[in-house]
Design an enzyme around this catalytic site. Structure first.
Site, PDB file in Angstrom:
ATOM      1  N   CYS A 121       0.839  -1.201   0.000  1.00  0.00           N
ATOM      2  CA  CYS A 121       0.000   0.000   0.000  1.00  0.00           C
ATOM      3  C   CYS A 121       0.875   1.253   0.000  1.00  0.00           C
ATOM      4  O   CYS A 121       1.304   1.707   1.054  1.00  0.00           O
ATOM      5  CB  CYS A 121      -0.936   0.012   1.203  1.00  0.00           C
ATOM      6  N   CYS A 159      -0.572   4.191   2.109  1.00  0.00           N
ATOM      7  CA  CYS A 159      -0.491   4.033   3.562  1.00  0.00           C
ATOM      8  C   CYS A 159       0.938   4.195   4.068  1.00  0.00           C
ATOM      9  O   CYS A 159       1.212   4.936   5.012  1.00  0.00           O
ATOM     10  CB  CYS A 159      -1.007   2.659   3.972  1.00  0.00           C
ATOM     11  N   ASP A 160       1.860   3.450   3.446  1.00  0.00           N
ATOM     12  CA  ASP A 160       3.189   3.302   4.013  1.00  0.00           C
ATOM     13  C   ASP A 160       4.232   4.219   3.389  1.00  0.00           C
ATOM     14  O   ASP A 160       5.337   4.351   3.919  1.00  0.00           O
ATOM     15  CB  ASP A 160       3.645   1.841   3.869  1.00  0.00           C
TER      16      ASP A 160
END
Length: 524
Positions: free
Chosen positions: A344, A347-348
């Site tokens: 992701c 997200c990361d």
């Protein structure tokens, strides 16, 4: 800090606060502290029940707690909870201020009854659409149980801390200083891990349920739509799902769902859940199906077995278990998952600020990820197995214009390399020259497509070589009474709107099956 529309909405919501709230900040002389102070002053000015003081002594700066005045009830934030975490801030204000949660009453009681001392720390990023679920669940637990404490930490703002604790994916949760979990977790899942007898009690209660007319397995767009269509027919409908919303929760922007010009995955998933809950649907969350068989002792019924050991019977079943990110299946990938290997970028990505990363995959997802990451990290290497990129031309032009991106075509990743704690690089082979190479990296973002979640159905229903369920134009699978919809089927074009349409088709097909089955039974 808040635009006029957002400020107006928040002021209206704060009218629901019934208990006085203290915002206690810990600041320093950096710009982010001034930014946080401005936000908290703005919030305090919106309600007579909210005050802000700069008297905190937290070692993390900037940070603040939201405390119910005169009590020990509080939740903490290290950083400025805007972006996706603004909803977590709003909910924390309301719940600390006495506004009740909408979670199921028995689940809330289960949280209140937890025994022991629990200190949680959650690392999030403002661009992570999965993080608010975890942050909000743990914040609610703090409000309900005085033995539970929680602080949500912006990993991008506390980079040294993230590096020292080897946080390479969000959300990452620590409990009493030790790793507790990483990735999306629901309130039910968190409580289930703390309350050791919860799973057994839930499984027993599920097994006691009467047979359904339609049992939907999976809660994404296909499953939610199927449940709505089935329930509207007035028949007994149940949904078994790990989490309503499914993979759409991992989707950043949605711009191609007719009548909705733009939305984001978590918001779309919440609206799906709200729609399903408007009907008489028995929703069984945090449950994973493991086996499907005709029940030999019950004429005309299909049995679904869950990982918890529970068993459910239904006159028809609609499988909508969706798909998951495809893995590279090379040495080191599993060992370093969430330790530098991630799926992701939204997200990361912020956790890799200023570092070197690779993106595996040259389709739209891979190229979009590389473009996004190029604005955060120092360098991106895009690795594509084919001899050309498969992404849309407009994306390719954008990618090639970026100065800190290198594109490797006709290459196969052979291993993710690490030092035992985190990723340090990868090796690959040039398919044309058959030469081996290595790259020094801090992170690997895998974007190579999807795999259907159908392993549990092998030998039960007919599957394609790719593992997709074969269905006809009514959504029927090969086993009588079993239907399927969405990304787990062989239906082409894995799109949200296509999945929703196939869910409606499967529900109508199941209803038609029930009518015809009833007529046959009545005639015997």
């Amino acid at each position: 800090m808040l635009d006029n529309s957002l400020a107006s909405q928040l002021k209206t919501l704060l009218e629901k606060v019934t208990q006085p709230i203290e915002l206690v900040s810990t600041l320093d002389d950096r710009p982010k502290s001034a930014e946080l102070a401005g936000l908290l002053d703005e919030i305090a000015a919106m309600s007579d029940l909210v005050t802000h003081s700069r008297t905190g002594d937290d070692p993390r700066r900037p940070s603040f707690v939201i405390r119910r005045a005169g009590t020990d009830i509080e939740v903490g934030f290290a950083g400025i909870p805007l972006g996706h975490e603004f909803s977590s801030l709003v909910l924390a204000l309301l719940q600390v201020g006495g506004h009740p949660s909408k979670e199921a009453a028995d689940l809330l009681d289960q949280v209140r009854d937890l025994e022991g001392e629990f200190t949680f720390e959650t690392y999030f990023s403002l661009s992570c659409q999965n993080c608010p679920d975890v942050v909000q669940a743990l914040n609610l637990m703090c409000v309900l149980n005085p033995n539970i404490q929680h602080v949500a930490i912006d990993g991008a703002l506390f980079q040294d801390e993230v590096d020292n604790r080897q946080v390479m994916a969000v959300p990452t949760v620590f409990l009493n200083g030790e790793p507790f979990g990483s990735g999306r977790m629901t309130l039910e899942q968190i409580v289930g891990r703390l309350d050791t007898g919860a799973a057994e009690r839930t499984a027993a209660a599920i097994s006691e349920k009467d047979p359904f007319d339609v049992l939907v397995v999976g809660g994404g767009p296909a499953g939610a739509t199927a449940a709505i269509y089935a329930a509207r027919k007035g028949i007994r409908t149940g949904v078994v799902s790990e989490r309503l919303g499914g993979q759409v929760l991992d989707t950043m922007g949605i711009e191609n769902f007719a009548s909705v010009p733009y939305t984001e995955g978590p918001k779309f998933a919440a609206e799906l859940e709200n729609h399903v809950r408007q009907y008489d649907v028995d929703i069984m969350n945090a449950q994973h199906a493991t086996k499907l068989t005709p029940a030999p002792t019950e004429q005309g019924l299909v049995e679904v077995e869950l990982a918890s050991g529970a068993r459910l019977l239904s006159r028809s079943v609609i499988i909508s278990t969706g798909a998951r990110w495809r893995s590279m299946n090379v040495p080191g990938e599993t060992e370093y998952r969430n330790k530098g290997v991630t799926y992701c970028p939204h997200c990361d990505g912020p956790l890799f600020k200023g570092k070197r990363v690779a993106v595996i995959g040259g389709g739209n997802s891979g190229v979009e990820a590389a473009i996004d990451l190029a604005g955060i990290v120092s360098h991106v290497t895009l690795v594509e197995f084919d001899v050309e990129l498969r992404a849309d031309e407009v994306l390719q032009r954008k990618l090639r214009s970026l100065p800190n991106v290198e594109i490797l075509l006709g290459t196969a990743t052979t291993e993710v390399v690490g030092d035992g704690v985190k990723v340090t690089g990868l090796t690959y082979i040039d398919r044309e020259s058959e030469t081996w190479h290595s790259i020094d990296l801090d992170g690997v973002f895998v974007q190579i497509g999807l795999l259907p979640n159908t392993e549990w159905l092998a030998g039960t229903v007919d599957l394609t070589p790719r593992g997709e369920i074969i269905v006809d134009d009514h959504g029927r699978a090969s086993l009588p009474g079993v239907f399927a919809a969405g990304d787990c089927t062989a239906t082409p074009f894995k799109q949200i709107i296509v999945a929703a349409g196939s869910g409606a088709t499967a529900a109508l097909g199941a209803f038609d099956h029930l009518i015809r089955t009833s007529l046959v039974v009545d005639a015997v």
